[in-house]
Design a protein around this motif. Structure first.
Motif, PDB file in Angstrom:
ATOM      1  N   LEU A  46       0.829   0.452  10.680  1.00 15.55           N
ATOM      2  CA  LEU A  46       0.760   1.466   9.621  1.00 15.55           C
ATOM      3  C   LEU A  46       0.005   2.706  10.088  1.00 15.55           C
ATOM      4  CD1 LEU A  46       0.030  -0.762   6.486  1.00 15.55           C
ATOM      5  CD2 LEU A  46       2.219   0.210   7.217  1.00 15.55           C
ATOM      6  N   ALA A  47      -1.040   2.511  10.896  1.00 15.63           N
ATOM      7  CA  ALA A  47      -1.801   3.656  11.414  1.00 15.63           C
ATOM      8  C   ALA A  47      -0.930   4.506  12.332  1.00 15.63           C
ATOM      9  CB  ALA A  47      -3.044   3.161  12.144  1.00 15.63           C
ATOM     10  N   GLU A  48      -0.180   3.871  13.211  1.00 11.16           N
ATOM     11  CA  GLU A  48       0.689   4.626  14.123  1.00 11.16           C
ATOM     12  C   GLU A  48       1.799   5.334  13.365  1.00 11.16           C
ATOM     13  OE1 GLU A  48       2.067   1.770  16.932  1.00 11.16           O
ATOM     14  OE2 GLU A  48       0.218   1.806  18.134  1.00 11.16           O
ATOM     15  N   GLY A  49       2.344   4.680  12.337  1.00  9.62           N
ATOM     16  CA  GLY A  49       3.446   5.290  11.592  1.00  9.62           C
ATOM     17  C   GLY A  49       3.021   6.439  10.705  1.00  9.62           C
ATOM     18  N   SER A  50       1.770   6.416  10.260  1.00 15.23           N
ATOM     19  CA  SER A  50       1.312   7.443   9.323  1.00 15.23           C
ATOM     20  C   SER A  50       0.436   8.500   9.976  1.00 15.23           C
ATOM     21  CB  SER A  50       0.518   6.777   8.196  1.00 15.23           C
ATOM     22  OG  SER A  50      -0.673   6.188   8.711  1.00 15.23           O
TER      23      SER A  50
ATOM     24  N   LEU B  35       1.180   3.205   2.292  1.00 17.21           N
ATOM     25  CA  LEU B  35       1.734   3.366   3.640  1.00 17.21           C
ATOM     26  C   LEU B  35       2.760   2.293   3.982  1.00 17.21           C
ATOM     27  CD1 LEU B  35      -1.569   4.197   5.568  1.00 17.21           C
ATOM     28  CD2 LEU B  35       0.069   5.787   4.522  1.00 17.21           C
ATOM     29  N   GLY B  36       2.881   1.267   3.134  1.00 21.75           N
ATOM     30  CA  GLY B  36       3.793   0.170   3.426  1.00 21.75           C
ATOM     31  C   GLY B  36       3.086  -1.171   3.235  1.00 21.75           C
TER      32      GLY B  36
ATOM     33  N   VAL C 153      -6.945   2.869   7.452  1.00 20.64           N
ATOM     34  CA  VAL C 153      -5.876   1.961   7.044  1.00 20.64           C
ATOM     35  C   VAL C 153      -6.463   0.608   6.648  1.00 20.64           C
ATOM     36  CG1 VAL C 153      -3.804   0.743   7.821  1.00 20.64           C
ATOM     37  CG2 VAL C 153      -4.165   3.144   8.460  1.00 20.64           C
TER      38      VAL C 153
ATOM     39  N   THR D 195       0.855  -1.189   0.000  1.00 19.71           N
ATOM     40  CA  THR D 195       0.000   0.000   0.000  1.00 19.71           C
ATOM     41  C   THR D 195       0.889   1.235   0.000  1.00 19.71           C
ATOM     42  OG1 THR D 195      -0.122   0.393   2.391  1.00 19.71           O
ATOM     43  CG2 THR D 195      -1.571  -1.314   1.487  1.00 19.71           C
TER      44      THR D 195
ATOM     45  N   ARG E 288      -2.668   8.056  10.404  1.00 18.54           N
ATOM     46  CA  ARG E 288      -4.007   7.865   9.848  1.00 18.54           C
ATOM     47  C   ARG E 288      -4.880   7.088  10.831  1.00 18.54           C
ATOM     48  NH1 ARG E 288      -3.923   7.678   4.135  1.00 18.54           N
ATOM     49  NH2 ARG E 288      -2.319   9.116   3.358  1.00 18.54           N
TER      50      ARG E 288
END
Length: 393
Positions: free
Chosen positions: A367-371, A340-341, A378, A338, A373
């Motif tokens: 991915l949510a914590e890193g972005s 985001l990764g 996500v 994706t 979002r």
């Protein structure tokens, strides 16, 4: 009919198997025609209806002229290998005798080629084994499932002298096979019966099936505590794919005095120890106490370990355990890319049909914590990427 279930509540022997197959519809005259392809003579087969404790079945008895029968495993294997039997029946009979021969070799400490059969080398045992192999194919070679075999206590007299029950060769033959206490001082499972079961069947509980025909093979002895019968059920399996059904153990306990702070940790410990799933259900218990029901789903072989963990790591004083059939969707793990990764997803199938795609929580949370979002966004992003790859591609 593509399934045969062997219910061995009174054990299994070669003549009981042959009687059962005839009772289920295998043509005895066709079996005899195949047996005439072997270079043996001096016997006749008697088939009749007999009762055991009020239940009727087929009693097949091989009546022989010979008195001495010291054939070696090599003799019998060479005879079968050179016979005009159809290859599937011939090879099945050879595997049965080889299994017996390897067990005898282990017990007596001799090479397989030097194993001398006594009881198993007799004409009646040869007819029972080959007749059973032929009879199974006459019924269409169904998949065979067998219940755990009941082993006996006491002694049995053989050509080598008195042996303990179960006979040493029988125990060797049944390495890797499930057994139970037969609660009997008579030999319920003979070496020949054990070898036929081990080569014919896989072992387990009654499968999901539609019963179409039931038959009984009658044993020679009249037992006081049970009908001396081998029951067989010819059936049609359910159309649920075999790879998508199995057996699980279900563990349950009711807790009314557990510290809630312990329960979250308990769930993680159960899952970490091999549980397939675990959860809590709210209960109203005795004396109007609020409580929880702990339910654990696990592979059957891990039931004892998880029960002990539940008893040690909670306030439970007892755990109820039962086995249950489980139908499940086929599943595959995959990874999608994706913006985001990368994220892992689970693909769920009904046969070849992809039913749904489930993103893996831990990857979506990462991915949510890193972005920055929201987690639901996500999830939708990962689902769209997976659908484009696996459903639209």
């Amino acid at each position: 009919m593509n399934l045969l279930y062997l219910d061995t509540f009174s054990g299994i022997s070669g003549d009981m198997v042959l009687g059962l197959l005839v009772d289920l519809g295998a043509d005895l005259s066709a079996i005899e025609a195949q047996l005439r392809k072997l270079p043996v003579s001096g016997y006749r087969i008697d088939c009749r209806r007999e009762l055991r404790t009020g239940i009727t079945g087929s009693r097949v008895e091989v009546l022989c002229e010979e008195q001495e029968h010291h054939r070696t495993w090599a003799d019998i294997d060479a005879m079968l290998a050179g016979s005009a039997l159809a290859p599937p029946e011939r090879e099945l009979a050879r595997r049965i005798f080889r299994r017996i021969g390897e067990a005898e070799a282990k017990v007596h400490g001799v090479p397989l080629e030097r194993v001398h059969f006594h009881e198993v080398g007799a004409l009646d045992s040869i007819v029972d084994v080959v007749g059973a192999a032929v009879g199974l194919y006459l019924l269409g070679a169904p998949k065979v499932v067998c219940s755990p075999l009941p082993l006996s206590r006491g002694r049995v007299r053989t050509a080598h002298g008195e042996f303990p029950l179960p006979a040493p060769a029988t125990v060797e033959i049944l390495r890797g096979c499930p057994v139970v206490d037969g609660d009997s001082n008579f030999e319920l499972v003979t070496p020949t019966g054990a070898a036929i079961a081990a080569e014919f069947a896989s072992f387990g509980p009654i499968p999901a099936m539609t019963v179409e025909r039931v038959g009984y093979g009658v044993g020679g002895r009249h037992l006081e505590d049970r009908p001396n019968l081998l029951r067989g059920i010819l059936a049609a399996e359910t159309d649920w794919p075999e790879a998508e059904r199995d057996r699980v153990a279900v563990l349950e306990s009711h807790l009314d005095d557990a510290n809630p702070e312990w329960l979250g940790d308990l769930l993680e410990r159960l899952l970490g120890a091999g549980a397939l799933d675990a959860g809590f259900t709210a209960l109203q218990m005795k004396k109007n106490r609020p409580g929880v029901k702990v339910t654990v789903v696990a592979p059957p072989e891990k039931a004892a370990r998880l029960s002990r963990l539940l008893l040690r790591e909670s306030s439970a004083s007892g755990v109820r355990v039962h086995e249950s059939a489980r139908f499940k969707l086929g599943r595959k793990a995959a990874t999608v890319a994706t913006a985001l990764g990368q994220a892992s997803v689970k693909l769920l199938y009904d046969g070849e049909e992809l039913l749904r795609i489930t993103p893996e929580y831990e990857d979506c949370r990462r991915l949510a914590e890193g972005s920055g979002r929201p987690l639901p966004e996500v999830y939708r992003l990962v689902e769209r990427a997976a659908q484009d790859l696996f459903q639209n591609g």
